[in-house]
Design an enzyme around this catalytic site. Structure first.
Site, PDB file in Angstrom:
ATOM      1  N   HIS A 154      38.636  69.299  23.150  1.00 41.19           N
ATOM      2  CA  HIS A 154      38.646  69.734  21.748  1.00 41.19           C
ATOM      3  C   HIS A 154      39.827  70.628  21.397  1.00 41.19           C
ATOM      4  O   HIS A 154      40.076  70.875  20.223  1.00 41.19           O
ATOM      5  CB  HIS A 154      37.340  70.491  21.438  1.00 41.19           C
ATOM      6  CG  HIS A 154      36.140  69.594  21.367  1.00 41.19           C
ATOM      7  ND1 HIS A 154      35.601  69.148  20.187  1.00 41.19           N
ATOM      8  CD2 HIS A 154      35.388  69.020  22.349  1.00 41.19           C
ATOM      9  CE1 HIS A 154      34.562  68.366  20.417  1.00 41.19           C
ATOM     10  NE2 HIS A 154      34.407  68.274  21.737  1.00 41.19           N
ATOM     11  N   ASP A 363      45.990  75.201  17.293  1.00 43.41           N
ATOM     12  CA  ASP A 363      44.594  74.775  17.144  1.00 43.41           C
ATOM     13  C   ASP A 363      44.477  73.313  17.533  1.00 43.41           C
ATOM     14  O   ASP A 363      45.379  72.521  17.212  1.00 43.41           O
ATOM     15  CB  ASP A 363      44.161  74.944  15.673  1.00 43.41           C
ATOM     16  CG  ASP A 363      42.714  75.389  15.533  1.00 43.41           C
ATOM     17  OD1 ASP A 363      41.907  75.047  16.414  1.00 43.41           O
ATOM     18  OD2 ASP A 363      42.394  76.061  14.538  1.00 43.41           O
TER      19      ASP A 363
HETATM   20  P1  ADQ Z   1      36.791  75.972  16.585  1.00 44.49           P
HETATM   21  O1  ADQ Z   1      37.843  76.755  17.298  1.00 44.49           O
HETATM   22  O2  ADQ Z   1      35.481  76.628  16.485  1.00 44.49           O
HETATM   23  O3  ADQ Z   1      36.612  74.515  17.225  1.00 44.49           O
HETATM   24  P2  ADQ Z   1      37.245  74.716  13.889  1.00 44.49           P
HETATM   25  O4  ADQ Z   1      37.681  73.324  14.132  1.00 44.49           O
HETATM   26  O5  ADQ Z   1      37.940  75.326  12.736  1.00 44.49           O
HETATM   27  O6  ADQ Z   1      37.458  75.687  15.127  1.00 44.49           O
HETATM   28  O7  ADQ Z   1      35.707  74.699  13.614  1.00 44.49           O
HETATM   29  C1  ADQ Z   1      35.044  75.858  13.216  1.00 44.49           C
HETATM   30  C2  ADQ Z   1      33.727  75.485  12.563  1.00 44.49           C
HETATM   31  O8  ADQ Z   1      32.961  76.662  12.428  1.00 44.49           O
HETATM   32  C3  ADQ Z   1      33.911  74.904  11.166  1.00 44.49           C
HETATM   33  O9  ADQ Z   1      32.979  73.886  10.970  1.00 44.49           O
HETATM   34  C4  ADQ Z   1      33.624  76.100  10.258  1.00 44.49           C
HETATM   35  O10 ADQ Z   1      33.071  75.774   9.014  1.00 44.49           O
HETATM   36  C5  ADQ Z   1      32.632  76.870  11.074  1.00 44.49           C
HETATM   37  N1  ADQ Z   1      32.738  78.290  10.726  1.00 44.49           N
HETATM   38  C6  ADQ Z   1      33.806  79.095  10.872  1.00 44.49           C
HETATM   39  N2  ADQ Z   1      33.528  80.335  10.371  1.00 44.49           N
HETATM   40  C7  ADQ Z   1      32.267  80.282   9.905  1.00 44.49           C
HETATM   41  C8  ADQ Z   1      31.404  81.231   9.264  1.00 44.49           C
HETATM   42  N3  ADQ Z   1      31.778  82.474   8.972  1.00 44.49           N
HETATM   43  N4  ADQ Z   1      30.172  80.831   8.935  1.00 44.49           N
HETATM   44  C9  ADQ Z   1      29.767  79.572   9.201  1.00 44.49           C
HETATM   45  N5  ADQ Z   1      30.528  78.633   9.794  1.00 44.49           N
HETATM   46  C10 ADQ Z   1      31.759  78.990  10.144  1.00 44.49           C
HETATM   47  C11 ADQ Z   1      37.183  73.822  18.341  1.00 44.49           C
HETATM   48  C12 ADQ Z   1      38.697  73.734  18.389  1.00 44.49           C
HETATM   49  C13 ADQ Z   1      39.224  73.138  17.103  1.00 44.49           C
HETATM   50  C14 ADQ Z   1      38.571  71.764  16.869  1.00 44.49           C
HETATM   51  C15 ADQ Z   1      37.060  71.854  16.997  1.00 44.49           C
HETATM   52  C16 ADQ Z   1      36.413  70.472  16.955  1.00 44.49           C
HETATM   53  O11 ADQ Z   1      39.258  75.022  18.603  1.00 44.49           O
HETATM   54  O12 ADQ Z   1      40.635  73.004  17.148  1.00 44.49           O
HETATM   55  O13 ADQ Z   1      38.899  71.324  15.561  1.00 44.49           O
HETATM   56  O14 ADQ Z   1      36.690  72.472  18.213  1.00 44.49           O
HETATM   57  O15 ADQ Z   1      36.934  69.641  17.918  1.00 44.49           O
END
Ligand code: ADQ
Length: 518
Positions: A154, A363
Site C-alpha cells: 500500500h 504517499d
Molecule cells: P493512509 O496512509 O492511511 O493509507 P490515505 O490513503 O490518505 O492514507 O487514507 C486515509 C484514510 O483515512 C482516508 O479514507 C481518509 O478519509 C481517512 N481519514 C483520514 N483522516 C480521518 C479523520 N480525521 N477521520 C476519519 N477518517 C479519516 C495507506 C497509504 C496510502 C494508500 C492507502 C490505501 O499510506 O498511500 O493510499 O494506504 O492503499
C-alpha cells in the site's frame, strides 16, 4: 475457490452492523462474501493470551490473534513503523533499525504462518496486505503451502540505493519471490521493486515477470481507488441534511472560503509544511486575510513512536504561531482538529471546501485526494492541490500538481485554486471524476483477484487508467474468453459488487481504511 485475506489488523464487523460501503475494508469484505472466505490477522489487542479466535459472519470466518507486548514493540512499533515505514517513504534520517525488532518481525510472521497454514484448503487463494507481512508467503511456502499467494503493497517502494541502507534488506526482498503476484500502487514503485529484486537478489526480469531461482513472480501496478458513488451520495446527502457538520461549518465560516487538509497525523503527509505554506500564502496575499481559513483534520496515530509525538507538538506550535502572527480578533486563519470523523462528516466538509490541500512528502496513493474529488458539487466544484509525490498524482494530472518541499509553489497554488474561474474548475473536476470513477475500489479488487487467480492473461491487461486529461480509456478487451472491459463502464462497478444475486450493500461506511492496516 475460497478467498483468504491477511492484513496486519482485522476488524470483525458487528453482528448487527448495517451493511456498509465505501472503503478498502468494506471492498475486501465484499470480495470475501462473494467467494466465501477467511480474514486473518492481529485483533488489535495486546495481551498474554495469544490463541486464535474465530468468529463467523455469514460465509466469512474472521480469525484473529493477539500480540504480546514484546511482539507489538518489535514487530509493529519497531521494525514495521520505525524502520520500514520511514525507509519506504524515502526518509533515511528517520529510519531506526534494531536487530531485535527485525527478529520480532520475522517471529510474528512465522507465528502467523504457523497458525494460518493449518487453516488453508487446497482451493484457497491467499491475498496478503502491506509491509507488516512481507515475509509471510515465504513462511507459508516453508510449511508446504502451494496455493496462489498475492501481495499488495500500500505504500511507496524506494530505489535499491535507498533500501540497502536497511540491514537485511536483500534477505527481506528475496522473500517476495514466494508470491505469485505483487501489486504496487504506481509504475515507479513497480520499477523500484523490480530493480531491488534484480540488483539485491540477482533476479532476472522482463519488466513485469521476475524470475528468482525456481520461482516466477508478476509485479505490476494496481492503483487503489475508493467507492466513488457511495462517497458522492454521502456528500450530496450531507449538503441536504439539517444538522450536519457541513451546516455547522457553514454557520461558523459564513461566506469565508475554506481550504481543507485531512490526514492521519504522520510525517509522510507533510502537515507542518502545509501549515507553513498556508501562512506563506496569507503573507504573500494580504488581501485574502479574513476571507479564507484552513481546516486541518489530523487524528493522531502511532503516538508511541517518538517522531509522531514530536509531530503532534510541532503542528500545534506552527498553527499557534501563524494564528498569533496573522489572525484577527474575529478570524482564526488555521484550525487544527485532532479527531477522527465519520465518513458523512468528512464528505460534507470536503464538499464545503473550495480547495482540497493534499500535499504529502511521499504517499503510496492517498485516498483523501480521491475522496475530495468524489465529494464535490459537479456544478460548483472545488480545486484539488496535489503533491507530485502522492501516487495519486500519476492518475490525477488535472489537479494543481505541486512540490510540497517548495512552500512558495504550494502557497501560489492555493491562490490559483481560490481564483480559478468556474468553467475551468468544472473542466478539471470532470476529467478527475472520470478517472476515479473508472478505477474505483471494486474495479481494483476485481482486477487484482482476476490477475491473481487467472494470471497471466488477466494480469497482462490490468493497466491502470491513464492520467486525467489523457483521452478517455478505450475499454481494453481481455485477451481471453470473458471479453470484459478492463475499465468499467458507468455503473458497472455497482453491478460487479452485487455479485451473483447477492444483496448489494448500500449505506456508506462510518468506518474508514484507517482501521484496516495502519
Ligand atoms: P493512509 O496512509 O492511511 O493509507 P490515505 O490513503 O490518505 O492514507 O487514507 C486515509 C484514510 O483515512 C482516508 O479514507 C481518509 O478519509 C481517512 N481519514 C483520514 N483522516 C480521518 C479523520 N480525521 N477521520 C476519519 N477518517 C479519516 C495507506 C497509504 C496510502 C494508500 C492507502 C490505501 O499510506 O498511500 O493510499 O494506504 O492503499
Amino acid at each position: 475457490m475460497r478467498l483468504v485475506v491477511v492484513s496486519n489488523r482485522v476488524t470483525i464487523p458487528d453482528r448487527h452492523e448495517k451493511a456498509t460501503a465505501g472503503g478498502l475494508a468494506v471492498a475486501l469484505r465484499e470480495a470475501l462474501e462473494r467467494h466465501g472466505g477467511l480474514w486473518f490477522g492481529w485483533s488489535g489487542v495486546v495481551g498474554a493470551a495469544r490463541q486464535l479466535r474465530e468468529t463467523q459472519r455469514g460465509n466469512v470466518t474472521y480469525a484473529v490473534t493477539d500480540l504480546s507486548e514484546a511482539e507489538r514493540e518489535s514487530y509493529y512499533l519497531g521494525f514495521s513503523n520505525r524502520a520500514l515505514w520511514p525507509i519506504m517513504h524515502y526518509r533515511l534520517g528517520l529510519t531506526e533499525f534494531q536487530r531485535s525488532d527485525y527478529m520480532g518481525y520475522l517471529g510474528v510472521n512465522r507465528r502467523f504462518a504457523r497458525e494460518l497454514a493449518g487453516m488453508i484448503r487446497p482451493d484457497d487463494v491467499i491475498w496478503i496486505h502491506d509491509y507488516h507481512l512481507i515475509p509471510l508467503a515465504a513462511e507459508l511456502r516453508r510449511r508446504g503451502v502451494t496455493n496462489r499467494i498475492g501481495y499488495f503493497h500500500h505504500i511507496p517502494w524506494p530505489s535499491a540505493d535507498t533500501l540497502t541502507a536497511l540491514p537485511f534488506s536483500a534477505t527481506l526482498v528475496r522473500t517476495l519471490a514466494a508470491y505469485d503476484l505483487i501489486g504496487m500502487q504506481t509504475q515507479l514503485d513497480t520499477r523500484n521493486l523490480i530493480d531491488c529484486l534484480m540488483t539485491l537478489c540477482g533476479a532476472k526480469s522482463d519488466g513485469r515477470r521476475v524470475r528468482l531461482g525456481a520461482r516466477e513472480t508478476v509485479v505490476q501496478p494496481f492503483p487503489i481507488g475508493i467507492d466513488v458513488e457511495a462517497f458522492r451520495r454521502l456528500a450530496a446527502a450531507s449538503a441536504r441534511q439539517a444538522a450536519t457538520p457541513l451546516r455547522a461549518t457553514r454557520e461558523s465560516l459564513g461566506e469565508r472560503k475554506l481550504v481543507i487538509g485531512v490526514d492521519r497525523l504522520d510525517y509522510s503527509k507533510g502537515i507542518v509544511q502545509r501549515l507553513e505554506a498556508f501562512g506563506q500564502f496569507l503573507r504573500s496575499h494580504p488581501e485574502e486575510r479574513g476571507r479564507v481559513g484552513l481546516l486541518q483534520i489530523a487524528p493522531p496515530s502511532r503516538s508511541d513512536v517518538p517522531e509522531y509525538a514530536e509531530l503532534d507538538r510541532m503542528s500545534d506550535e506552527v498553527a499557534g504561531r501563524l494564528n498569533a502572527q496573522l489572525g484577527e480578533f474575529d478570524w482564526t486563519p488555521i484550525r487544527v482538529v485532532k479527531k477522527a470523523y465519520s465518513r458523512t462528516a468528512l464528505a460534507g466538509l470536503y464538499r464545503r471546501a473550495q480547495v482540497g490541500l493534499v500535499t504529502p512528502m511521499r504517499d503510496g496513493m492517498n485516498l483523501v485526494a480521491k475522496e475530495y474529488i468524489a465529494a464535490q458539487n459537479p456544478v460548483d466544484p472545488g480545486v484539488l492541490v496535489l503533491s507530485r509525490f502522492a501516487g495519486a498524482a500519476q492518475q490525477l494530472g488535472e489537479a494543481l500538481i505541486v512540490n510540497p518541499y517548495d512552500t512558495h509553489e504550494v502557497a501560489e497554488a492555493i491562490r490559483t485554486a481560490l481564483a480559478m474561474p468556474k468553467s475551468e474548475r468544472i473542466r478539471r473536476f470532470e476529467a478527475l471524476y472520470h478517472v476515479i470513477e473508472t478505477s474505483g475500489i471494486h474495479w481494483w479488487t476485481r482486477r487484482y483477484l482476476e490477475a491473481l487467480t487467472d494470471a497471466p492473461a488477466a494480469a497482462e491487461d490490468a493497466e491502470p487508467p491513464r492520467k486525467a486529461g489523457a483521452k478517455a480509456e478505450q475499454p481494453a478487451r481481455r485477451a481471453g474468453a470473458r471479453n470484459r472491459p478492463a475499465v468499467p463502464e458507468r455503473g458497472e462497478a455497482k453491478g460487479a459488487a452485487a455479485g451473483a444475486g447477492r444483496k448489494r450493500v448500500s449505506t456508506p461506511a462510518e468506518t474508514s481504511h484507517l482501521t484496516l492496516v495502519r
